[in-house]
Structures are given as structure tokens and as C-alpha cells.
Write a protein that holds these residues in place. Structure first.
Motif, PDB file in Angstrom:
ATOM      1  N   ARG A   8      18.975  30.140  -2.443  1.00  0.00           N
ATOM      2  CA  ARG A   8      19.220  31.537  -2.026  1.00  0.00           C
ATOM      3  C   ARG A   8      18.032  32.131  -1.283  1.00  0.00           C
ATOM      4  O   ARG A   8      18.198  32.864  -0.312  1.00  0.00           O
TER       5      ARG A   8
ATOM      6  N   TYR B  89      20.240  22.485  13.705  1.00  0.00           N
ATOM      7  CA  TYR B  89      20.657  23.739  14.335  1.00  0.00           C
ATOM      8  C   TYR B  89      21.427  23.455  15.622  1.00  0.00           C
ATOM      9  O   TYR B  89      21.135  22.488  16.338  1.00  0.00           O
TER      10      TYR B  89
ATOM     11  N   THR C  35      29.533  33.487  16.237  1.00  0.00           N
ATOM     12  CA  THR C  35      29.607  33.466  14.785  1.00  0.00           C
ATOM     13  C   THR C  35      28.661  32.377  14.313  1.00  0.00           C
ATOM     14  O   THR C  35      28.807  31.212  14.688  1.00  0.00           O
TER      15      THR C  35
ATOM     16  N   VAL D 139      21.346  35.744  16.006  1.00  0.00           N
ATOM     17  CA  VAL D 139      22.746  35.451  16.304  1.00  0.00           C
ATOM     18  C   VAL D 139      23.001  35.846  17.759  1.00  0.00           C
ATOM     19  O   VAL D 139      22.940  37.028  18.095  1.00  0.00           O
TER      20      VAL D 139
ATOM     21  N   ALA E 228      16.242  32.317   6.286  1.00  0.00           N
ATOM     22  CA  ALA E 228      16.924  31.896   7.520  1.00  0.00           C
ATOM     23  C   ALA E 228      17.663  33.077   8.148  1.00  0.00           C
ATOM     24  O   ALA E 228      17.635  33.254   9.373  1.00  0.00           O
ATOM     25  N   ARG E 229      18.301  33.883   7.322  1.00  0.00           N
ATOM     26  CA  ARG E 229      19.042  35.040   7.829  1.00  0.00           C
ATOM     27  C   ARG E 229      18.124  35.962   8.623  1.00  0.00           C
ATOM     28  O   ARG E 229      18.535  36.568   9.604  1.00  0.00           O
ATOM     29  N   ASN E 230      16.862  36.047   8.221  1.00  0.00           N
ATOM     30  CA  ASN E 230      15.906  36.919   8.896  1.00  0.00           C
ATOM     31  C   ASN E 230      15.182  36.262  10.066  1.00  0.00           C
ATOM     32  O   ASN E 230      14.466  36.940  10.792  1.00  0.00           O
TER      33      ASN E 230
ATOM     34  N   THR F 290      26.938  30.295  11.199  1.00  0.00           N
ATOM     35  CA  THR F 290      27.049  29.887   9.807  1.00  0.00           C
ATOM     36  C   THR F 290      25.716  29.300   9.380  1.00  0.00           C
ATOM     37  O   THR F 290      25.206  28.371  10.007  1.00  0.00           O
ATOM     38  N   LEU F 291      25.140  29.844   8.305  1.00  0.00           N
ATOM     39  CA  LEU F 291      23.900  29.350   7.719  1.00  0.00           C
ATOM     40  C   LEU F 291      24.230  28.712   6.381  1.00  0.00           C
ATOM     41  O   LEU F 291      24.920  29.321   5.554  1.00  0.00           O
ATOM     42  N   THR F 292      23.739  27.499   6.161  1.00  0.00           N
ATOM     43  CA  THR F 292      23.965  26.830   4.884  1.00  0.00           C
ATOM     44  C   THR F 292      22.674  26.173   4.405  1.00  0.00           C
ATOM     45  O   THR F 292      21.823  25.783   5.205  1.00  0.00           O
TER      46      THR F 292
ATOM     47  N   LEU G 238      18.024  30.674   2.188  1.00  0.00           N
ATOM     48  CA  LEU G 238      19.107  31.292   2.969  1.00  0.00           C
ATOM     49  C   LEU G 238      18.699  32.688   3.438  1.00  0.00           C
ATOM     50  O   LEU G 238      18.918  33.051   4.602  1.00  0.00           O
ATOM     51  N   ASP G 239      18.099  33.470   2.562  1.00  0.00           N
ATOM     52  CA  ASP G 239      17.630  34.810   2.943  1.00  0.00           C
ATOM     53  C   ASP G 239      16.597  34.731   4.064  1.00  0.00           C
ATOM     54  O   ASP G 239      16.624  35.522   5.009  1.00  0.00           O
TER      55      ASP G 239
END
Length: 123
Positions: A82, A8, A99, A94, A88-90, A101-103, A85-86
Motif C-alpha cells: 500500500r 511501465y 486511464t 496520468v 507511485a500514485r504521487n 492502472t497502478l499495481t 502504491l501511494d
């Protein structure tokens, strides 16, 4: 197995609750892989320096690598990617004017070559 590495951007250090993310990530991965949570090993590595996109400081990234034992279908690996990723998004905030980027990358450990031993201390 699985071995999980979360890289990160250092600009996320203050806001990214890594322990909370790890405590959510390990049972998710264990459940999807039908593995024991005791087998999950998650490491976090702060990226001190990176050049993302045009190099401006308003870019940040989180890259999650999951190394799992071989033998899973492409669909199972895709579903794992997937779901992580979901999650991590939560869990990764940010920062303002950034900007992010999550991968996620799922790789395989060769079952024929992977070795493991768990040691405990003797009291």
C-alpha cells in the motif's frame, strides 16, 4: 534484497521521471523493511507492447514487483504494498485522456536459498 522491478507502459516514458521515483522508492522500502538502503535494487522496464483492457491506446499501466526475503507477516507485506502504491500514485503522471492502472505485488525470496555477494574493484 529487496529486488524491485517497475514495468511501465511506453506511453509514460516521456513524463514518468523514473530516477526521481527510484530515489523516493528505495528509502521508503528500506525504512519499512528495516533494511539498509544499500540493499535496494530497482530496475525499470519499458513495456513496448501490451494489451490492456479492450486494447485501446488510451490505457497505460505501471506494475511494481517487490521481491523480499521471507519471514515478514502478511500485514507487513500489505503495508509495504500500500505504501508503494501511494508513492507511485504521487510520482506517475496520468497523460491526458488516459486511464492508468497502478499495481504492486510483494513476493518472497526463500531465505534458505537466496545467495548474495557484493564485489568491489581493487585499486
Amino acid at each position: 534484497m529487496p529486488h524491485i522491478v517497475v514495468d511501465y507502459s511506453d506511453t509514460l516514458s516521456a513524463a514518468f521521471d523514473r530516477r526521481d521515483f527510484g530515489l523516493a522508492l528505495n528509502p521508503l522500502v528500506a525504512g519499512l523493511l528495516e533494511a539498509s538502503i544499500d540493499t535496494c535494487k530497482t530496475r525499470f522496464r519499458r513495456i513496448e507492447e501490451a494489451c490492456i483492457a479492450d486494447g485501446s491506446p488510451d490505457h497505460a499501466m505501471v506494475h511494481i514487483e517487490l521481491a523480499i526475503l521471507s519471514g515478514r507477516t502478511p500485514e507487513a507485506k500489505r503495508d509495504l504494498s500500500r505504501a508503494v502504491l501511494d508513492l507511485a500514485r504521487n510520482h506517475v503522471p496520468v497523460p491526458a485522456d488516459t486511464t492508468l492502472t497502478l499495481t504492486v505485488d510483494v513476493t518472497e525470496l526463500d531465505s534458505e536459498c537466496y545467495s548474495k555477494q557484493v564485489l568491489t574493484s581493487q585499486s
